[in-house]
Design an enzyme around this catalytic site. Structure first.
Site, PDB file in Angstrom:
ATOM      1  N   LEU A  76     -13.181  -0.920  16.994  1.00 55.94           N
ATOM      2  CA  LEU A  76     -14.232  -1.256  17.943  1.00 55.94           C
ATOM      3  C   LEU A  76     -13.666  -1.941  19.182  1.00 55.94           C
ATOM      4  CD1 LEU A  76     -17.072  -2.561  15.600  1.00 55.94           C
ATOM      5  CD2 LEU A  76     -17.071  -0.470  16.941  1.00 55.94           C
ATOM      6  N   ARG A  77     -12.628  -2.723  19.007  1.00 55.62           N
ATOM      7  CA  ARG A  77     -11.981  -3.387  20.145  1.00 55.62           C
ATOM      8  C   ARG A  77     -11.491  -2.360  21.155  1.00 55.62           C
ATOM      9  NH1 ARG A  77      -6.838  -3.438  21.140  1.00 55.62           N
ATOM     10  NH2 ARG A  77      -6.423  -2.634  19.054  1.00 55.62           N
ATOM     11  N   ARG A  78     -10.871  -1.290  20.676  1.00 56.98           N
ATOM     12  CA  ARG A  78     -10.382  -0.254  21.591  1.00 56.98           C
ATOM     13  C   ARG A  78     -11.549   0.529  22.194  1.00 56.98           C
ATOM     14  NH1 ARG A  78      -6.295   1.423  17.069  1.00 56.98           N
ATOM     15  NH2 ARG A  78      -4.544   0.009  17.451  1.00 56.98           N
TER      16      ARG A  78
ATOM     17  N   ARG B 125       0.849  -1.173   0.000  1.00 57.81           N
ATOM     18  CA  ARG B 125       0.000   0.000   0.000  1.00 57.81           C
ATOM     19  C   ARG B 125       0.895   1.236   0.000  1.00 57.81           C
ATOM     20  NH1 ARG B 125      -3.199  -0.154   5.170  1.00 57.81           N
ATOM     21  NH2 ARG B 125      -4.195   1.685   4.298  1.00 57.81           N
TER      22      ARG B 125
ATOM     23  N   ARG C 281     -10.943   7.767  11.353  1.00 56.59           N
ATOM     24  CA  ARG C 281     -10.248   7.098  10.264  1.00 56.59           C
ATOM     25  C   ARG C 281      -9.052   7.933   9.873  1.00 56.59           C
ATOM     26  NH1 ARG C 281     -11.819   3.851   5.917  1.00 56.59           N
ATOM     27  NH2 ARG C 281      -9.610   4.017   5.495  1.00 56.59           N
TER      28      ARG C 281
ATOM     29  N   THR D 256      -2.627  11.770  10.042  1.00 57.76           N
ATOM     30  CA  THR D 256      -3.952  12.386  10.121  1.00 57.76           C
ATOM     31  C   THR D 256      -4.537  12.257  11.520  1.00 57.76           C
ATOM     32  OG1 THR D 256      -4.381  11.946   7.780  1.00 57.76           O
ATOM     33  CG2 THR D 256      -6.299  12.322   9.176  1.00 57.76           C
ATOM     34  N   ARG D 257      -4.371  11.087  12.110  1.00 57.43           N
ATOM     35  CA  ARG D 257      -4.906  10.863  13.458  1.00 57.43           C
ATOM     36  C   ARG D 257      -4.144  11.683  14.497  1.00 57.43           C
ATOM     37  NH1 ARG D 257      -6.977   4.567  13.735  1.00 57.43           N
ATOM     38  NH2 ARG D 257      -7.495   4.367  11.527  1.00 57.43           N
TER      39      ARG D 257
ATOM     40  N   CYS E 294     -16.694  -8.559  11.595  1.00 53.37           N
ATOM     41  CA  CYS E 294     -16.040  -7.259  11.715  1.00 53.37           C
ATOM     42  C   CYS E 294     -16.686  -6.351  12.750  1.00 53.37           C
ATOM     43  CB  CYS E 294     -16.008  -6.556  10.353  1.00 53.37           C
ATOM     44  SG  CYS E 294     -17.642  -6.257   9.654  1.00 53.37           S
TER      45      CYS E 294
ATOM     46  N   LYS F  75      -2.626  -8.248  11.086  1.00 53.25           N
ATOM     47  CA  LYS F  75      -3.984  -8.186  11.632  1.00 53.25           C
ATOM     48  C   LYS F  75      -5.015  -7.789  10.575  1.00 53.25           C
ATOM     49  CE  LYS F  75      -4.105  -3.449  13.485  1.00 53.25           C
ATOM     50  NZ  LYS F  75      -4.363  -2.630  14.694  1.00 53.25           N
ATOM     51  N   ASP F  76      -4.575  -7.321   9.394  1.00 55.00           N
ATOM     52  CA  ASP F  76      -5.496  -7.005   8.306  1.00 55.00           C
ATOM     53  C   ASP F  76      -5.955  -8.250   7.548  1.00 55.00           C
ATOM     54  OD1 ASP F  76      -5.269  -4.331   8.868  1.00 55.00           O
ATOM     55  OD2 ASP F  76      -3.972  -3.854   7.167  1.00 55.00           O
TER      56      ASP F  76
ATOM     57  N   ASN G 184      -4.727   7.941   8.101  1.00 53.71           N
ATOM     58  CA  ASN G 184      -3.404   7.395   8.380  1.00 53.71           C
ATOM     59  C   ASN G 184      -2.874   7.945   9.711  1.00 53.71           C
ATOM     60  OD1 ASN G 184      -2.305   9.993   7.878  1.00 53.71           O
ATOM     61  ND2 ASN G 184      -2.099   9.539   5.698  1.00 53.71           N
TER      62      ASN G 184
END
Length: 329
Positions: free
Chosen positions: A133-135, A17, A152, A157-158, A247, A86-87, A154
């Site tokens: 969602l896990r977090r 990617r 959302r 950005t976060r 998911c 994990k993806d 990268n």
């Protein structure tokens, strides 16, 4: 083949990617392979459906960051690919092979907060962002009265949502491994203890994948494999696959290898948490690295026996191998 012949051979095409994190991960693998084998590697950017969408990760579907890379492998336009492990859906991809799991980075989650604060120092009502969602579920379960915002984007950005000139959040939670790989570990204000925030299965690990029938490349890539990392990830993902969690299900797992009385042992912790944090089931199990998959399956069976099904719910079951946690970013 001699080292001189290897170095003069055509470069291997590594599909990746295009994000900063993905390029950093792939570049690290490329450098390691060249250092060990003398074979040159070139990076080939592949745009995935996940990269083109701004929808929340858990709504994008299974394999959203993976399928384009795998299509390129099958088509022969790249020779191998590097994924955030994990993806990957837990189902095996026909004709493809995980040839190596390089040494795993620290799998824990990390907090980046304004003014250097830790999680316990955030005021009630503080706005904390995360894409998993896990977090989200585990943050709610802590009972700290935090306001959790799904985000959302990268890594940069976060981070800008907390550290940038137009910051609108008090903190974000990210994978520590991703921050370390792009040289941003300095912004971490707290590395979260797994007792508070259990990681996603295979967090911090990479999967190096190629075509199963490319036996020479399978052998070449195997030089990058780290047996302890592979065993830990195998246990975590076997638990995930046995749960058949979809998911929408916050599922967490963390396997550690340690020296036991009779040699190395795996200590696997697993959890299923309701999205609002009001219900959770947490268990652990130990065994030998050779039995990593069986340890994961057995722990999942115990979780199901204790009612994990009622937390996962019908939307949490998409069938074997369909879990998609979303990008490490």
């Amino acid at each position: 083949m001699s080292e001189r012949q290897l170095s003069s051979a055509a470069p291997l095409r590594l599909g990746t990617r295009g994000s900063k994190l993905a390029m950093a991960q792939s570049g690290h693998v490329a450098d390691a392979l060249t250092a060990r084998t003398g074979r040159p590697v070139e990076l080939v950017e592949v745009v995935t459906a996940g990269d083109r969408s701004s929808a929340p990760v858990h709504r994008l579907g299974v394999g959203v960051f993976v399928s384009a890379l795998r299509d390129a492998l099958v088509a022969g336009t790249i020779d191998f690919a590097v994924h955030s492990y994990k993806d990957l859906p837990t189902a095996t991809a026909p004709g493809l092979h995980i040839a190596a799991v390089p040494p795993r980075q620290d799998p824990r989650d990390a907090l980046v907060a304004r003014d250097g604060k830790t999680l316990a120092e955030l005021a009630p009502g503080a706005n904390i962002g995360t894409g998993a969602l896990r977090r989200i579920a585990q943050l709610h379960a802590l009972g700290l009265q935090l306001s959790v915002t799904p985000i959302r984007g990268n890594v940069d950005t976060r981070l800008a949502r907390v550290l940038g000139p137009e910051a609108d959040l008090d903190a974000v939670v990210l994978a520590r491994a991703g921050l370390a790989r792009i040289g941003r570990a300095d912004v971490i204000t707290e590395t979260l203890d797994p007792m508070l925030m259990l990681p996603a299965p295979a967090q911090g690990a990479l999967a190096v994948e190629c075509r199963a029938d490319d036996t020479d490349l399978v052998e070449l890539l195997a030089t990058l494999d780290d047996a302890p990392s592979r065993a830990a990830v195998t246990a975590e993902r076997a638990m995930l696959a046995t749960l058949e969690a979809g998911c929408s299900a916050p599922v967490a797992a963390y396997a550690e290898l340690a020296e036991g009385d009779a040699g190395d042992e795996i200590y696997l912790r697993g959890a299923v948490i309701s999205p609002d944090g009001t219900r959770d089931i947490r268990l652990s199990r130990t065994g030998t690295p050779a039995d990593a998959a069986e340890i994961g399956k057995a722990l999942a069976a115990e979780l199901l026996d204790l009612g994990a099904d009622s937390i996962l719910g019908p939307q949490g079951h998409d069938g074997p191998g369909t879990q998609q946690f979303g990008s490490t970013e």
